[in-house]
Scaffold this motif. Structure first.
Motif, PDB file in Angstrom:
ATOM      1  N   ARG A 193      10.932  -2.893   5.688  1.00 15.04           N
ATOM      2  CA  ARG A 193      12.082  -2.582   4.823  1.00 15.04           C
ATOM      3  C   ARG A 193      12.855  -1.370   5.353  1.00 15.04           C
ATOM      4  NH1 ARG A 193       8.429  -2.736   0.239  1.00 15.04           N
ATOM      5  NH2 ARG A 193       8.200  -4.923  -0.290  1.00 15.04           N
ATOM      6  N   GLU A 194      12.107  -0.320   5.712  1.00 11.41           N
ATOM      7  CA  GLU A 194      12.764   0.888   6.207  1.00 11.41           C
ATOM      8  C   GLU A 194      13.465   0.641   7.539  1.00 11.41           C
ATOM      9  OE1 GLU A 194      10.261   4.349   6.159  1.00 11.41           O
ATOM     10  OE2 GLU A 194       9.616   3.945   4.101  1.00 11.41           O
ATOM     11  N   GLN A 195      12.870  -0.184   8.414  1.00 10.92           N
ATOM     12  CA  GLN A 195      13.522  -0.508   9.686  1.00 10.92           C
ATOM     13  C   GLN A 195      14.800  -1.299   9.453  1.00 10.92           C
ATOM     14  OE1 GLN A 195      10.374  -2.489  11.836  1.00 10.92           O
ATOM     15  NE2 GLN A 195       9.743  -0.603  12.862  1.00 10.92           N
ATOM     16  N   GLN A 196      14.777  -2.217   8.501  1.00 10.69           N
ATOM     17  CA  GLN A 196      15.983  -2.986   8.185  1.00 10.69           C
ATOM     18  C   GLN A 196      17.072  -2.080   7.628  1.00 10.69           C
ATOM     19  OE1 GLN A 196      14.425  -5.995   5.559  1.00 10.69           O
ATOM     20  NE2 GLN A 196      13.920  -7.385   7.250  1.00 10.69           N
ATOM     21  N   GLU A 197      16.689  -1.148   6.770  1.00  8.35           N
ATOM     22  CA  GLU A 197      17.672  -0.201   6.224  1.00  8.35           C
ATOM     23  C   GLU A 197      18.247   0.685   7.331  1.00  8.35           C
ATOM     24  OE1 GLU A 197      15.827   2.005   3.093  1.00  8.35           O
ATOM     25  OE2 GLU A 197      15.427   0.212   1.907  1.00  8.35           O
ATOM     26  N   LYS A 255       1.644   3.904  14.420  1.00 12.21           N
ATOM     27  CA  LYS A 255       0.479   3.022  14.423  1.00 12.21           C
ATOM     28  C   LYS A 255       0.893   1.597  14.775  1.00 12.21           C
ATOM     29  CE  LYS A 255      -1.979   5.575  10.840  1.00 12.21           C
ATOM     30  NZ  LYS A 255      -2.522   5.489   9.478  1.00 12.21           N
ATOM     31  N   LYS A 256      -0.058   0.854  15.328  1.00 12.18           N
ATOM     32  CA  LYS A 256       0.167  -0.562  15.611  1.00 12.18           C
ATOM     33  C   LYS A 256       0.153  -1.322  14.286  1.00 12.18           C
ATOM     34  CE  LYS A 256      -2.206  -0.398  20.036  1.00 12.18           C
ATOM     35  NZ  LYS A 256      -3.343  -0.914  20.812  1.00 12.18           N
ATOM     36  N   THR A 288      -1.189  -4.500   4.647  1.00 11.02           N
ATOM     37  CA  THR A 288      -0.065  -5.417   4.414  1.00 11.02           C
ATOM     38  C   THR A 288       1.078  -4.701   3.707  1.00 11.02           C
ATOM     39  OG1 THR A 288      -1.674  -7.210   4.199  1.00 11.02           O
ATOM     40  CG2 THR A 288       0.545  -7.647   3.419  1.00 11.02           C
ATOM     41  N   GLU A 289       0.754  -3.878   2.735  1.00 17.81           N
ATOM     42  CA  GLU A 289       1.789  -3.157   1.994  1.00 17.81           C
ATOM     43  C   GLU A 289       2.528  -2.160   2.890  1.00 17.81           C
ATOM     44  OE1 GLU A 289       4.214  -2.840  -0.985  1.00 17.81           O
ATOM     45  OE2 GLU A 289       2.498  -4.197  -1.043  1.00 17.81           O
ATOM     46  N   GLU A 290       1.791  -1.482   3.762  1.00 13.32           N
ATOM     47  CA  GLU A 290       2.434  -0.541   4.684  1.00 13.32           C
ATOM     48  C   GLU A 290       3.356  -1.273   5.657  1.00 13.32           C
ATOM     49  OE1 GLU A 290      -0.650   3.161   5.250  1.00 13.32           O
ATOM     50  OE2 GLU A 290      -1.136   1.276   6.264  1.00 13.32           O
ATOM     51  N   ARG A 291       2.924  -2.419   6.144  1.00 19.42           N
ATOM     52  CA  ARG A 291       3.788  -3.213   7.047  1.00 19.42           C
ATOM     53  C   ARG A 291       5.067  -3.619   6.351  1.00 19.42           C
ATOM     54  NH1 ARG A 291      -0.251  -7.504   8.643  1.00 19.42           N
ATOM     55  NH2 ARG A 291      -1.954  -6.049   8.560  1.00 19.42           N
TER      56      ARG A 291
END
Length: 181
Positions: A66-70, A51-52, A58-61
């Motif tokens: 966080r997951e992308q950084q990990e 999804k875009k 906001t919470e999903e973003r």
């Protein structure tokens, strides 16, 4: 010697070896890191339905970030590179460096495709194929077998179309029970 001067000398003595040990990454290493990082990001995005950001709360973003950084941190650890050194080298690369990394990426992609094709053909080659040289009484060719009926063997008479002097003419197919000739 003052305390300030001794601390300056000590810090210089400790930082100089780390600068010498920090080596530049080759274009192939940079390409591997980029490919792994892209794959990790795609995996995270796929988990959230690609999804875009405007379609997410906001919470999903926050969770995706966080997951992308990990994932990025995991890729850097896998390759034994600090994110700081990778970012520094990426920033220092000029057009020639970017071209070299892109060429290395294309080379890695070609290698992966070749490996996938080899694995595909290797997987198919493991099956054993039985080849029969002709038809005999012990191994007749069964076309359609019905329960209780004797086996039927088709005998085609003539040459295949396009061979010999007959041209496209072929003689009719005759069905005979296996016991008769």
């Amino acid at each position: 010697m003052t305390r300030r001067l001794s601390m300056l000398m000590l810090s210089t003595w400790l930082t100089v070896p780390s600068l010498v040990l920090a080596e530049d990454l080759t274009p192939e290493q940079m390409a591997r890191i980029r490919r792994d990082e892209k794959a990790a990001m795609d995996k995270v995005n796929a988990a959230y339905g690609n999804k875009k950001p405007s379609e997410l709360s906001t919470e999903e973003r926050r969770q995706i970030i966080r997951e992308q950084q990990e994932a990025a941190r995991g890729v850097m650890e896998k390759h034994g590179v600090s994110a700081k050194d990778y970012a520094r080298q990426t920033a220092r690369m000029g057009p020639k460096g970017n071209e070299a990394v892109e060429a290395a990426e294309k080379g890695l992609e070609a290698k992966e495709k070749a490996a996938a094709a080899a694995a595909k053909t290797e997987g198919n080659g493991t099956e054993e194929i039985q080849i029969q040289q002709g038809i005999n009484e012990e191994n007749p060719v069964m076309l359609e077998e019905q329960e209780g009926a004797p086996p039927v063997v088709e005998v085609e008479m003539g040459l295949p179309a396009g061979e010999g002097e007959l041209g496209s003419e072929t003689l009719p197919t005759v069905e005979m029970p296996s016991g008769e000739q």
